[in-house]
Structure formats: structure tokens, C-alpha cells
Design a protein around this motif. Structure first.
Motif, PDB file in Angstrom:
ATOM      1  N   SER A   1     -75.593  -3.457  14.700  1.00 38.40           N
ATOM      2  CA  SER A   1     -75.288  -2.496  15.779  1.00 38.40           C
ATOM      3  C   SER A   1     -75.867  -1.164  15.840  1.00 38.40           C
ATOM      4  N   ASP A   2     -76.300  -0.944  16.922  1.00 37.18           N
ATOM      5  CA  ASP A   2     -77.016   0.681  17.191  1.00 37.18           C
ATOM      6  C   ASP A   2     -75.797   1.254  17.000  1.00 37.18           C
ATOM      7  N   ILE A   3     -75.948   2.775  16.504  1.00 37.53           N
ATOM      8  CA  ILE A   3     -74.865   3.769  16.345  1.00 37.53           C
ATOM      9  C   ILE A   3     -74.816   4.800  17.585  1.00 37.53           C
ATOM     10  N   ALA A   4     -75.876   5.057  18.261  1.00 38.63           N
ATOM     11  CA  ALA A   4     -76.110   6.038  19.351  1.00 38.63           C
ATOM     12  C   ALA A   4     -76.004   5.363  20.523  1.00 38.63           C
ATOM     13  N   MET A   5     -74.576   5.171  20.875  1.00 39.50           N
ATOM     14  CA  MET A   5     -74.379   4.497  22.446  1.00 39.50           C
ATOM     15  C   MET A   5     -73.481   5.470  23.115  1.00 39.50           C
ATOM     16  N   PRO A   6     -73.554   5.367  24.429  1.00 39.55           N
ATOM     17  CA  PRO A   6     -72.854   6.168  25.197  1.00 39.55           C
ATOM     18  C   PRO A   6     -71.368   5.632  25.223  1.00 39.55           C
ATOM     19  N   GLN A   7     -70.383   6.497  25.750  1.00 42.73           N
ATOM     20  CA  GLN A   7     -68.884   6.113  25.555  1.00 42.73           C
ATOM     21  C   GLN A   7     -68.508   5.650  24.362  1.00 42.73           C
ATOM     22  N   THR A   8     -68.496   4.655  23.705  1.00 44.66           N
ATOM     23  CA  THR A   8     -68.051   4.434  22.271  1.00 44.66           C
ATOM     24  C   THR A   8     -69.247   4.014  21.400  1.00 44.66           C
ATOM     25  N   ASP A   9     -69.536   5.039  20.673  1.00 43.03           N
ATOM     26  CA  ASP A   9     -70.523   4.755  19.601  1.00 43.03           C
ATOM     27  C   ASP A   9     -70.545   3.842  18.604  1.00 43.03           C
ATOM     28  N   GLY A  10     -71.430   3.547  17.839  1.00 41.52           N
ATOM     29  CA  GLY A  10     -71.233   2.496  16.639  1.00 41.52           C
ATOM     30  C   GLY A  10     -70.120   2.839  15.689  1.00 41.52           C
ATOM     31  N   TYR A  11     -70.047   4.332  15.359  1.00 41.08           N
ATOM     32  CA  TYR A  11     -68.934   4.518  14.349  1.00 41.08           C
ATOM     33  C   TYR A  11     -67.397   4.093  15.008  1.00 41.08           C
ATOM     34  N   GLN A  12     -67.345   4.411  16.250  1.00 46.52           N
ATOM     35  CA  GLN A  12     -66.084   4.312  16.715  1.00 46.52           C
ATOM     36  C   GLN A  12     -65.768   2.643  16.922  1.00 46.52           C
ATOM     37  N   PHE A  13     -67.025   2.120  17.279  1.00 45.32           N
ATOM     38  CA  PHE A  13     -66.909   0.628  17.397  1.00 45.32           C
ATOM     39  C   PHE A  13     -66.472   0.230  16.160  1.00 45.32           C
ATOM     40  N   MET A  14     -67.106   0.531  15.122  1.00 44.07           N
ATOM     41  CA  MET A  14     -66.719   0.043  13.548  1.00 44.07           C
ATOM     42  C   MET A  14     -65.454   0.078  13.422  1.00 44.07           C
ATOM     43  N   ARG A  15     -64.789   1.404  13.750  1.00 39.98           N
ATOM     44  CA  ARG A  15     -63.138   1.572  13.423  1.00 39.98           C
ATOM     45  C   ARG A  15     -62.560   0.636  14.112  1.00 39.98           C
ATOM     46  N   GLN A  16     -62.685   0.586  15.698  1.00 39.06           N
ATOM     47  CA  GLN A  16     -62.035  -0.570  16.163  1.00 39.06           C
ATOM     48  C   GLN A  16     -62.086  -1.820  15.808  1.00 39.06           C
ATOM     49  N   LEU A  17     -63.092  -2.293  15.584  1.00 45.77           N
ATOM     50  CA  LEU A  17     -63.511  -3.570  14.669  1.00 45.77           C
ATOM     51  C   LEU A  17     -62.506  -3.869  13.493  1.00 45.77           C
ATOM     52  N   ARG A  18     -62.570  -2.690  12.660  1.00 47.94           N
ATOM     53  CA  ARG A  18     -61.841  -3.017  11.437  1.00 47.94           C
ATOM     54  C   ARG A  18     -60.138  -2.713  11.511  1.00 47.94           C
ATOM     55  N   ASN A  19     -60.027  -2.484  12.770  1.00 47.39           N
ATOM     56  CA  ASN A  19     -58.570  -2.318  13.126  1.00 47.39           C
ATOM     57  C   ASN A  19     -58.021  -3.709  13.390  1.00 47.39           C
ATOM     58  N   LEU A  20     -58.983  -4.456  13.892  1.00 49.50           N
ATOM     59  CA  LEU A  20     -58.785  -6.024  14.363  1.00 49.50           C
ATOM     60  C   LEU A  20     -58.069  -6.718  13.041  1.00 49.50           C
ATOM     61  N   PRO A  21     -57.214  -7.689  13.249  1.00 49.67           N
ATOM     62  CA  PRO A  21     -56.944  -8.691  12.223  1.00 49.67           C
ATOM     63  C   PRO A  21     -58.029  -9.461  11.728  1.00 49.67           C
ATOM     64  N   ALA A  22     -58.207  -9.956  10.349  1.00 51.17           N
ATOM     65  CA  ALA A  22     -59.204 -10.454   9.962  1.00 51.17           C
ATOM     66  C   ALA A  22     -59.447 -11.860  10.766  1.00 51.17           C
ATOM     67  N   HIS A  23     -58.369 -12.629  11.234  1.00 52.31           N
ATOM     68  CA  HIS A  23     -58.556 -13.809  11.919  1.00 52.31           C
ATOM     69  C   HIS A  23     -59.153 -13.432  13.433  1.00 52.31           C
ATOM     70  N   ASN A  24     -59.259 -12.356  13.826  1.00 50.98           N
ATOM     71  CA  ASN A  24     -59.795 -11.744  15.059  1.00 50.98           C
ATOM     72  C   ASN A  24     -61.062 -11.185  14.934  1.00 50.98           C
ATOM     73  N   GLY A  25     -61.742 -11.249  13.438  1.00 48.29           N
ATOM     74  CA  GLY A  25     -63.123 -10.641  13.225  1.00 48.29           C
ATOM     75  C   GLY A  25     -63.043  -9.471  12.733  1.00 48.29           C
ATOM     76  N   GLY A  26     -61.930  -8.883  12.227  1.00 45.94           N
ATOM     77  CA  GLY A  26     -61.799  -7.565  11.744  1.00 45.94           C
ATOM     78  C   GLY A  26     -62.554  -7.345  10.524  1.00 45.94           C
ATOM     79  N   GLN A  27     -62.972  -8.248   9.790  1.00 46.50           N
ATOM     80  CA  GLN A  27     -63.664  -8.342   8.473  1.00 46.50           C
ATOM     81  C   GLN A  27     -65.118  -8.661   8.694  1.00 46.50           C
ATOM     82  N   THR A  28     -65.576  -8.837   9.875  1.00 49.66           N
ATOM     83  CA  THR A  28     -67.108  -9.204   9.897  1.00 49.66           C
ATOM     84  C   THR A  28     -67.788  -8.122   9.183  1.00 49.66           C
ATOM     85  N   PRO A  29     -68.800  -8.793   8.379  1.00 41.84           N
ATOM     86  CA  PRO A  29     -69.998  -7.746   7.906  1.00 41.84           C
ATOM     87  C   PRO A  29     -70.746  -7.213   9.153  1.00 41.84           C
TER      88      PRO A  29
END
Length: 136
Positions: free
Chosen positions: A60-88
Motif C-alpha cells: 500500500s501507498d501511504i500518501a493517498m487522498p481522503q484516507t491515507d495508508g496509515y489510516q487504512f492500516m488502522r482500519q484494517l487492523r480493527n477488522l477481525p482476523a477472519h475478515n483480513g485484519g491480520q493480513t501482512p
């Protein structure tokens, strides 16, 4: 037979980048190494792709409009593991300072590469995080 180009064979990679040319180039390079590549143009689309396709790794890129890569990663990590929350994930970004690397790792990325990236560095980063995944 040279198997160097088959190193990512069978690995499903999600590439997220808001720049169409960068996204297409990264997708092409990974496809040449036989990865199964899914692409998204922003973080919202990326989260949808994670839940639909369950990639093995995210680049993933970091500098993206609206939701940047850091925000994306925080949202991803908030997902349950079975929904992809632990994806490297590997951050692929123009932000290349040591503090940028630390910020990416703190946000939940397992790797950090600066643009322009060296092809072998990208392949190595993806191989490294997928080896960790398949060891567990």
C-alpha cells in the motif's frame, strides 16, 4: 530451469495506490513474478478487496487522498482476523526517512520501501512477510 521469477507463485497480493501509473507498474512487476495481483485505487476500495479476496499480503501507498495508508492500516487492523485484519502489509511510499519507516511499522505495516523502489527489494519484502505468514 531458472525459478527466480516464480518466487511469488501462488501469492495473492493486493496493491493499493491512488496513482494509476504506479499501481499499474507495481501490478505488472508482481505479475511477472507470478503473483496473483488485485489492485485498488484508494483505501476504501482496498478494505473492500481485503474482505472479498483475502489477499496473502498488501502493498500500500501511504500518501493517498481522503484516507491515507496509515489510516487504512488502522482500519484494517480493527477488522477481525477472519475478515483480513491480520493480513501482512508492506508500505510502498515516497516517505523514506527513518522516522517515516518507524511510523509505518507503528501503524501496523510489516515492511517499508521507499519509491522509487528496487524490484528485488519489493520481491524480498513480500517474500519475507509471506514466509512469516505461512510459517504460522
Amino acid at each position: 530451469m531458472n525459478t527466480d521469477h516464480f518466487v511469488l507463485s501462488g501469492v495473492k497480493v493486493l496493491v493499493i495506490d491512488d496513482e494509476p501509473e504506479a499501481r499499474a507498474l507495481t501490478k505488472l512487476v508482481l505479475t511477472l513474478y507470478h503473483a496473483d495481483v488485485i489492485a485498488a485505487g484508494n483505501a476504501v476500495e482496498g478494505l473492500e478487496q481485503v474482505q472479498m479476496h483475502r489477499p496473502d499480503v498488501i502493498v500500500s501507498d501511504i500518501a493517498m487522498p481522503q484516507t491515507d495508508g496509515y489510516q487504512f492500516m488502522r482500519q484494517l487492523r480493527n477488522l477481525p482476523a477472519h475478515n483480513g485484519g491480520q493480513t501482512p502489509a508492506v508500505a510502498l511510499t515516497a516517505f523514506g526517512r527513518q522516522e517515516d519507516r518507524a511510523k509505518a511499522l507503528d501503524a501496523g505495516f510489516q515492511g517499508h520501501l521507499s519509491k522509487p523502489f528496487e524490484l528485488q527489494a519489493l520481491i524480498d519484502a513480500i517474500s519475507s512477510v509471506t514466509r512469516q505468514l505461512f510459517r504460522n
